[in-house]
Write a protein that holds these residues in place. Structure first.
Motif, PDB file in Angstrom:
ATOM      1  N   TYR A 113      81.465  -8.027  95.586  1.00  0.00           N
ATOM      2  CA  TYR A 113      82.597  -8.005  94.665  1.00  0.00           C
ATOM      3  C   TYR A 113      83.782  -7.363  95.373  1.00  0.00           C
ATOM      4  CZ  TYR A 113      85.479  -6.728  90.623  1.00  0.00           C
ATOM      5  OH  TYR A 113      86.523  -6.567  89.741  1.00  0.00           O
ATOM      6  N   ARG A 114      84.874  -8.119  95.470  1.00  0.00           N
ATOM      7  CA  ARG A 114      86.064  -7.647  96.167  1.00  0.00           C
ATOM      8  C   ARG A 114      87.165  -7.464  95.130  1.00  0.00           C
ATOM      9  NH1 ARG A 114      85.584 -10.058 101.489  1.00  0.00           N
ATOM     10  NH2 ARG A 114      87.732 -10.784 101.576  1.00  0.00           N
ATOM     11  N   ARG A 115      87.629  -6.230  94.981  1.00  0.00           N
ATOM     12  CA  ARG A 115      88.655  -5.985  93.971  1.00  0.00           C
ATOM     13  C   ARG A 115      89.734  -5.066  94.507  1.00  0.00           C
ATOM     14  NH1 ARG A 115      89.381  -1.130  94.111  1.00  0.00           N
ATOM     15  NH2 ARG A 115      88.920   0.472  92.584  1.00  0.00           N
ATOM     16  N   TYR A 116      90.939  -5.202  93.924  1.00  0.00           N
ATOM     17  CA  TYR A 116      91.987  -4.209  94.169  1.00  0.00           C
ATOM     18  C   TYR A 116      92.496  -3.701  92.829  1.00  0.00           C
ATOM     19  CZ  TYR A 116      95.598  -7.810  93.240  1.00  0.00           C
ATOM     20  OH  TYR A 116      96.392  -8.767  92.670  1.00  0.00           O
ATOM     21  N   ALA A 117      92.983  -2.480  92.818  1.00  0.00           N
ATOM     22  CA  ALA A 117      93.481  -1.858  91.589  1.00  0.00           C
ATOM     23  C   ALA A 117      94.671  -0.980  91.928  1.00  0.00           C
ATOM     24  CB  ALA A 117      92.376  -1.027  90.921  1.00  0.00           C
ATOM     25  N   MET A 118      95.635  -0.952  91.024  1.00  0.00           N
ATOM     26  CA  MET A 118      96.832  -0.148  91.212  1.00  0.00           C
ATOM     27  C   MET A 118      97.168   0.534  89.897  1.00  0.00           C
ATOM     28  SD  MET A 118      99.127  -2.988  93.201  1.00  0.00           S
ATOM     29  CE  MET A 118      98.605  -3.675  94.792  1.00  0.00           C
ATOM     30  N   GLY A 119      97.569   1.790  89.961  1.00  0.00           N
ATOM     31  CA  GLY A 119      97.959   2.466  88.732  1.00  0.00           C
ATOM     32  C   GLY A 119      97.962   3.968  88.878  1.00  0.00           C
ATOM     33  N   PRO A 120      98.391   4.667  87.821  1.00  0.00           N
ATOM     34  CA  PRO A 120      98.454   6.127  87.867  1.00  0.00           C
ATOM     35  C   PRO A 120      97.078   6.764  87.708  1.00  0.00           C
ATOM     36  CG  PRO A 120      99.168   5.338  85.717  1.00  0.00           C
ATOM     37  CD  PRO A 120      98.918   4.122  86.561  1.00  0.00           C
ATOM     38  N   VAL A 121      96.908   7.921  88.336  1.00  0.00           N
ATOM     39  CA  VAL A 121      95.726   8.766  88.154  1.00  0.00           C
ATOM     40  C   VAL A 121      96.219  10.174  87.839  1.00  0.00           C
ATOM     41  CG1 VAL A 121      94.277   7.378  89.676  1.00  0.00           C
ATOM     42  CG2 VAL A 121      95.554   9.304  90.613  1.00  0.00           C
ATOM     43  N   TRP A 122      95.342  10.997  87.274  1.00  0.00           N
ATOM     44  CA  TRP A 122      95.752  12.316  86.804  1.00  0.00           C
ATOM     45  C   TRP A 122      94.788  13.383  87.310  1.00  0.00           C
ATOM     46  CZ3 TRP A 122      95.751   7.819  84.123  1.00  0.00           C
ATOM     47  CH2 TRP A 122      96.971   7.398  83.557  1.00  0.00           C
ATOM     48  N   ARG A 123      95.353  14.497  87.791  1.00  0.00           N
ATOM     49  CA  ARG A 123      94.527  15.610  88.258  1.00  0.00           C
ATOM     50  C   ARG A 123      95.068  16.917  87.688  1.00  0.00           C
ATOM     51  NH1 ARG A 123      92.890  13.784  94.451  1.00  0.00           N
ATOM     52  NH2 ARG A 123      92.225  11.700  93.810  1.00  0.00           N
ATOM     53  N   ASN A 124      94.180  17.653  87.072  1.00  0.00           N
ATOM     54  CA  ASN A 124      94.563  18.915  86.434  1.00  0.00           C
ATOM     55  C   ASN A 124      94.482  20.030  87.468  1.00  0.00           C
ATOM     56  OD1 ASN A 124      95.167  20.926  84.653  1.00  0.00           O
ATOM     57  ND2 ASN A 124      93.307  20.728  83.425  1.00  0.00           N
ATOM     58  N   GLU A 125      95.429  20.003  88.398  1.00  0.00           N
ATOM     59  CA  GLU A 125      95.469  20.972  89.486  1.00  0.00           C
ATOM     60  C   GLU A 125      96.820  21.663  89.495  1.00  0.00           C
ATOM     61  OE1 GLU A 125      92.621  18.321  92.486  1.00  0.00           O
ATOM     62  OE2 GLU A 125      94.791  18.395  92.790  1.00  0.00           O
ATOM     63  N   LYS A 126      96.899  22.763  90.202  1.00  0.00           N
ATOM     64  CA  LYS A 126      98.158  23.514  90.260  1.00  0.00           C
ATOM     65  C   LYS A 126      99.218  22.683  90.967  1.00  0.00           C
ATOM     66  CE  LYS A 126     100.140  27.943  91.662  1.00  0.00           C
ATOM     67  NZ  LYS A 126      99.897  29.248  92.331  1.00  0.00           N
ATOM     68  N   PRO A 127     100.346  22.424  90.308  1.00  0.00           N
ATOM     69  CA  PRO A 127     101.395  21.622  90.957  1.00  0.00           C
ATOM     70  C   PRO A 127     102.161  22.441  91.987  1.00  0.00           C
ATOM     71  CG  PRO A 127     102.134  22.337  88.785  1.00  0.00           C
ATOM     72  CD  PRO A 127     100.707  22.813  88.932  1.00  0.00           C
ATOM     73  N   GLY A 128     102.817  21.743  92.886  1.00  0.00           N
ATOM     74  CA  GLY A 128     103.633  22.385  93.908  1.00  0.00           C
ATOM     75  C   GLY A 128     104.668  21.410  94.404  1.00  0.00           C
ATOM     76  N   PRO A 129     105.459  21.794  95.409  1.00  0.00           N
ATOM     77  CA  PRO A 129     106.475  20.879  95.938  1.00  0.00           C
ATOM     78  C   PRO A 129     105.848  19.570  96.422  1.00  0.00           C
ATOM     79  CG  PRO A 129     106.785  23.106  96.793  1.00  0.00           C
ATOM     80  CD  PRO A 129     105.473  23.107  96.079  1.00  0.00           C
ATOM     81  N   GLY A 130     106.273  18.467  95.839  1.00  0.00           N
ATOM     82  CA  GLY A 130     105.740  17.164  96.218  1.00  0.00           C
ATOM     83  C   GLY A 130     104.316  16.912  95.758  1.00  0.00           C
ATOM     84  N   ARG A 131     103.762  17.817  94.973  1.00  0.00           N
ATOM     85  CA  ARG A 131     102.374  17.686  94.491  1.00  0.00           C
ATOM     86  C   ARG A 131     102.406  17.595  92.972  1.00  0.00           C
ATOM     87  NH1 ARG A 131      97.388  19.083  96.771  1.00  0.00           N
ATOM     88  NH2 ARG A 131      95.743  19.591  95.287  1.00  0.00           N
TER      89      ARG A 131
END
Length: 495
Positions: A113-131
């Motif tokens: 099975y060959r697939r591609y996917a695009m979209g937003p993901v979310w991580r509950n981590e400490k934000p920083g410059p460019g992060r």
């Protein structure tokens, strides 16, 4: 009776770790993703759009602390009378949903099975410059084959993708390593099944990019002083035990055959190490057959990120051109994509090992790289603006804009207060509009329209003399029937 307390107005602020994206950025990202999807589609991959929400059980393998489902992800528990509702979470990446989808629908999907996917993901981590806590990923994976041809194909596709979006050959390098070779090194070190020691070594290897050969050697043995002067304890290995790791990390030679020979020395008699080297050799051979030389894709044992996660080949796409950081120092742009083989991911759901390999592109980093290379326009072109000289003739203006749109030209009628014509032109400037269309009562009676080239007008205003301005008018009077043709001519001259 007490006066009801007035509710304070909510603050108009973006939540920490999140940001808003406006027209130009969204358009640029959309165009880049469309280009990438075109390459993936050309390679025979199908699109998959899975839910942004998964059960925490499905994402569990990726959580830093499985006893706290909300650690690392944005999670919540569904309401249940007995307090036993399912824990749900926003997806952490696009790979875990793929594992769930394949396990759930495997009887209906082709294998491989060959697939591609695009979209937003979310991580509950400490934000920083460019992060940020929300960001885009762009993945392509092949599930259901152990063939090294799948890995070679992923690397070739990544190379083609970078060139297609605007990273020229010579400004990037796809580097390939193999986790099995590292496992062979760990065997050669005599660590056996000592999980703690192996994990400590893996964590140390992951610091190679930051501390270099000498730093890794110190961290594997007696420890080292960091830049702040603090002492970091070492793993406690002997110099002889550490040597295979150093040999592994520094085994890159002038050509692929030399690199593979050095790796054979590093793994000694380890069978799994020899298997990993054979896989690298096979990938290199397949890429050579496809015309992908070492100037595009190369075997490089210094690729260490992800080795703790992947089970076989590991890939990383690095942009090699120099940029200036915020302090004005030159540095290489660095990695924009990574991936590898993960043959045990679907096993969590089915109990059966299913081979898989794939790549994930960091969309925001790749966009930033394209801006650095000047491959993205600084400002997106706005719509043609049809101005309103007489609000009672709105139907005439709507007819004009409909003709332009039907001809494939982006256009809009000014919908603000038309009383001040100057404000209409200011609006067009703010929209970065290329053209303004003007039809007052006199123009209507004469069957003509005025077409104002706003981009040429701005250029003339910057530096032209009065004589040059007269010779190069930026406003044209044309028959109403020639509206679309003249607008198309001006737009073509602006490109």
């Amino acid at each position: 009776m007490a006066k009801p307390k007035k509710q304070p107005r909510p603050k108009a602020v973006t939540p920490k770790g999140f940001r808003d994206y406006f027209g130009e950025e969204v358009t640029q990202r959309t165009e880049m993703l469309r280009t990438i999807a075109g390459v993936y589609h050309r390679y025979g991959f199908d699109a998959l759009e899975s839910s942004a929400v998964e059960t925490v059980e499905a994402l569990g393998k990726f959580l830093p602390d499985v006893d706290r489902p909300n650690e690392g992800v944005f999670a919540w528990q569904e309401f249940d009378e007995g307090g036993n509702g399912d824990w749900m979470a926003l997806r952490y990446d696009l790979t875990a949903p793929l594992a769930r989808v394949y396990a759930q629908h495997r009887n209906d999907l082709p294998t491989p099975y060959r697939r591609y996917a695009m979209g937003p993901v979310w991580r509950n981590e400490k934000p920083g410059p460019g992060r940020y806590r929300q960001f885009y990923q762009c993945d392509a994976d092949t599930v259901g084959t152990a063939s090294m041809a799948a890995d070679a194909e992923i690397c070739a596709m990544l190379s083609d993708t970078l060139e297609e979006v605007g990273i020229p050959r010579g400004d990037y390098l796809v580097r390939v390593n193999n986790r099995k070779v590292l496992n062979g090194v760990l065997e050669a070190m005599g660590l056996g099944e000592d999980v703690t020691a192996r994990d400590n070594v893996l964590r140390t290897i992951d610091k190679f990019d930051k501390v270099g050969e000498a730093g890794v050697r110190e961290l594997l043995t007696k420890g080292r002083l960091d830049a702040s002067g603090a002492f970091i304890d070492g793993v406690g290995l002997s110099e002889d035990q550490a040597e295979p790791v150093i040999a592994f990390l520094t085994s890159k030679a002038a050509d692929t055959s030399g690199t593979l020979a050095n790796l054979r020395a590093a793994v000694g008699d380890s069978k799994i190490g020899a298997d990993g080297i054979a896989e690298l050799e096979q990938i290199g051979s397949l890429l050579d057959a496809g015309g992908y030389g070492s100037e595009r894709i190369e075997i490089d044992p210094s690729v260490v990120r992800g080795l703790g996660y992947y089970t076989g080949p590991v890939y990383e796409a690095e942009l090699t051109f120099e940029i200036f950081d915020e302090k004005g120092r030159k540095r290489q742009f660095g990695s924009v994509a990574g991936g590898g083989r993960y043959d045990d991911l679907v096993k969590r759901f089915t109990g059966q090992e299913v081979p898989a390999t794939g790549i994930s592109i960091g969309v925001d980093r790749l966009l930033a790289a394209l801006r650095e290379k000047g491959r993205l326009s600084a400002q997106a072109k706005g719509p043609v603006v049809v101005t309103v000289m007489d609000r009672d003739r709105m139907a005439d203006y709507q007819s004009m804009v409909a003709e332009l749109r039907n001809a494939g030209i982006r256009a809009e009628v000014y919908l603000g207060n038309p009383k001040n014509f100057g404000n209409q032109l200011k609006y067009a400037d703010k929209r970065n509009s290329p053209i303004a269309v003007i039809e007052g009562g006199d123009e209507k009676a004469s069957g003509i329209v005025q077409i104002k080239d706003l981009i040429l007008g701005a250029k003339i205003a910057e530096s032209a003399t009065l004589e040059e301005w007269k010779e190069r008018p930026s406003q044209f009077e044309v028959p109403r029937t020639d509206l679309v043709a003249k607008v198309r001519e001006i737009l073509d001259s602006q490109d």
